[in-house]
Design a protein around this motif. Structure first.
Motif, mmCIF file in Angstrom:
data_model
loop_
_atom_site.group_PDB
_atom_site.id
_atom_site.type_symbol
_atom_site.label_atom_id
_atom_site.label_comp_id
_atom_site.label_asym_id
_atom_site.label_seq_id
_atom_site.Cartn_x
_atom_site.Cartn_y
_atom_site.Cartn_z
ATOM 1 N N THR A 157 0.850 -1.183 0.000
ATOM 2 C CA THR A 157 0.000 0.000 0.000
ATOM 3 C C THR A 157 0.890 1.239 0.000
ATOM 4 N N LEU A 158 0.456 2.257 -0.725
ATOM 5 C CA LEU A 158 1.184 3.525 -0.783
ATOM 6 C C LEU A 158 0.199 4.646 -0.488
ATOM 7 N N GLN A 159 0.464 5.402 0.570
ATOM 8 C CA GLN A 159 -0.419 6.496 1.005
ATOM 9 C C GLN A 159 0.129 7.829 0.509
ATOM 10 N N PHE A 160 -0.757 8.618 -0.078
ATOM 11 C CA PHE A 160 -0.399 9.924 -0.636
ATOM 12 C C PHE A 160 -0.935 11.036 0.247
ATOM 13 N N SER A 161 -0.127 12.091 0.426
ATOM 14 C CA SER A 161 -0.630 13.306 1.060
ATOM 15 C C SER A 161 -0.120 14.512 0.289
ATOM 16 N N GLY A 162 -0.706 15.688 0.550
ATOM 17 C CA GLY A 162 -0.502 16.854 -0.291
ATOM 18 C C GLY A 162 0.917 17.380 -0.359
ATOM 19 N N ASN A 163 1.777 17.028 0.611
ATOM 20 C CA ASN A 163 3.156 17.516 0.550
ATOM 21 C C ASN A 163 4.085 16.554 -0.197
ATOM 22 N N ASP A 164 3.576 15.409 -0.620
ATOM 23 C CA ASP A 164 4.450 14.418 -1.264
ATOM 24 C C ASP A 164 5.138 14.927 -2.534
ATOM 25 N N PRO A 165 4.463 15.694 -3.401
ATOM 26 C CA PRO A 165 5.152 16.140 -4.614
ATOM 27 C C PRO A 165 6.320 17.091 -4.365
ATOM 28 N N SER A 166 6.448 17.591 -3.140
ATOM 29 C CA SER A 166 7.595 18.451 -2.830
ATOM 30 C C SER A 166 8.609 17.758 -1.921
ATOM 31 N N ASP A 167 8.324 16.523 -1.513
ATOM 32 C CA ASP A 167 9.223 15.808 -0.589
ATOM 33 C C ASP A 167 10.156 14.863 -1.334
ATOM 34 N N PHE A 168 10.976 15.421 -2.201
ATOM 35 C CA PHE A 168 12.000 14.637 -2.895
ATOM 36 C C PHE A 168 13.359 14.997 -2.310
#
Length: 345
Positions: A157-168
């Motif tokens: 399972t992979l959980q997404f939240s709104g800050n993920d696209p900036s957490d690289f």
């Protein structure tokens, strides 16, 4: 010793005493009238990941007497009982990936959704919680292939939240169509780690208050940026996240695993309640295509029920009821893929 030197030393001692008394009174005043959020122990350095927690520790997250949560970590610094690969023999393995929601900030050990999921699925399954606060998809993928893949899970399972696209953080990259893994480039300076390990500082409400002001200033700046970014066009990080998600889903399929994807839900000022994913059209469209092609499954969470409950007093959007509802939705999806044959619920 001259009279001037004596007088100067005496003044310095009086100033030090006055400062000490003022600090003590300020600390006591905050603890009684305006308790701050404290957490101890805090983070440790890792050569592999940008954020790591101490292993085999009881982490206490509290705000005076208003609320208190305990996060017990295992030998890997993750939440939940440590399970070796041999411990999970003869069971169906499930590995959960995500950030602070999967780790379970703002809820106690028994309430975090991977723990509830294990209870719902029963003894025929083993659930390994790979969630870590602050991680994005590159950290999650790296951890999976280093620590999760040896379990040979049927379900990831992979959980997404709104800050993920900036957490690289650069610990996982795509090169020549494959994942490559790299050391953590963000090793913090030794003085910062000493502060993180300091019992006195991390338990101090004065320090927590100053730290909170700094964090809130950063959040406000990010919030201003995100308001500007809430537009139909793709935003920085979306394309990268979508590419990693697609390659991850396809790699898992080739290895015999199925990816279940879920998004954090939360309410807004306009009283709407929806997925964080809805703000990111490129990632949302990628999940829709992958789901339609059978390359992964999107888990529909019961939004109508979830919106009835307040978030955690700690500040996270999900409290214990949200975790339980999410666990039920994931368990139901897993049972459509694999029948445990035990009748456990």
């Amino acid at each position: 010793m001259s009279a001037v030197v004596k007088r100067t030393l005496g003044n310095l001692l009086l100033m030090g005493l006055a400062l000490g008394i003022a600090t003590l009174l300020g600390e006591l005043g905050l603890r009684v009238f305006l308790p701050q959020k404290t957490m101890y122990p805090r983070y440790v350095d890792s050569p592999d990941y940008p954020i790591a927690l101490p292993a085999n520790s009881k982490i206490v997250h509290a705000q005076g007497g208003r609320w208190r949560f305990e996060y017990n970590t295992n030998r890997e610094g993750h939440r939940g009982t440590y399970l070796s690969v041999s411990d999970t023999d003869h069971t169906t393995r499930v590995v959960t990936l995500g950030d602070s929601f999967t780790f379970g900030e703002g809820v106690n050990d028994d309430d975090v959704y991977p723990h509830v999921l294990a209870e719902l699925l029963g003894s025929g399954y083993s659930v390994i919680n790979g969630g870590m606060s602050g991680w994005g998809i590159d950290s999650q993928i790296k951890w999976f292939f280093k620590e999760g893949a040896p379990y040979r899970p049927l379900i990831v399972t992979l959980q997404f939240s709104g800050n993920d696209p900036s957490d690289f953080y650069g610990v996982t990259k795509i090169e020549d169509g494959q994942f490559t893994f790299h050391p953590n480039p963000n090793i913090r300076p030794s003085w910062q780690m000493r502060i993180s390990r300091s019992y006195l500082l991390q338990k101090s409400h004065i320090y927590a208050g100053v730290r909170g002001l700094y964090v809130r200033s950063i959040v406000r700046e990010e919030g201003d940026t995100r308001r500007d970014e809430l537009k139909p066009e793709p935003r920085p990080g979306e394309e990268k996240y979508a590419r990693m998600l697609q390659l991850f889903a396809d790699t898992l399929r080739r290895q015999g695993s199925m990816l279940l994807f879920l998004s954090v839900t939360h309410g807004h000022a306009d009283e709407s309640y929806h997925y964080d994913l809805n703000h990111f059209p490129t990632i949302r469209d990628a999940t829709t295509r992958l789901d339609a092609a059978g390359r992964m499954r999107f888990v529909e969470l019961p939004s109508a029920e979830m919106r009835q409950y307040p978030g955690s007093p700690e500040g996270h959007k999900w409290s214990a009821p949200h975790h339980r509802l999410a666990a039920h939705a994931i368990a139901q999806e897993i049972r459509t893929i694999h029948d445990p044959g035990s009748g456990d619920d």
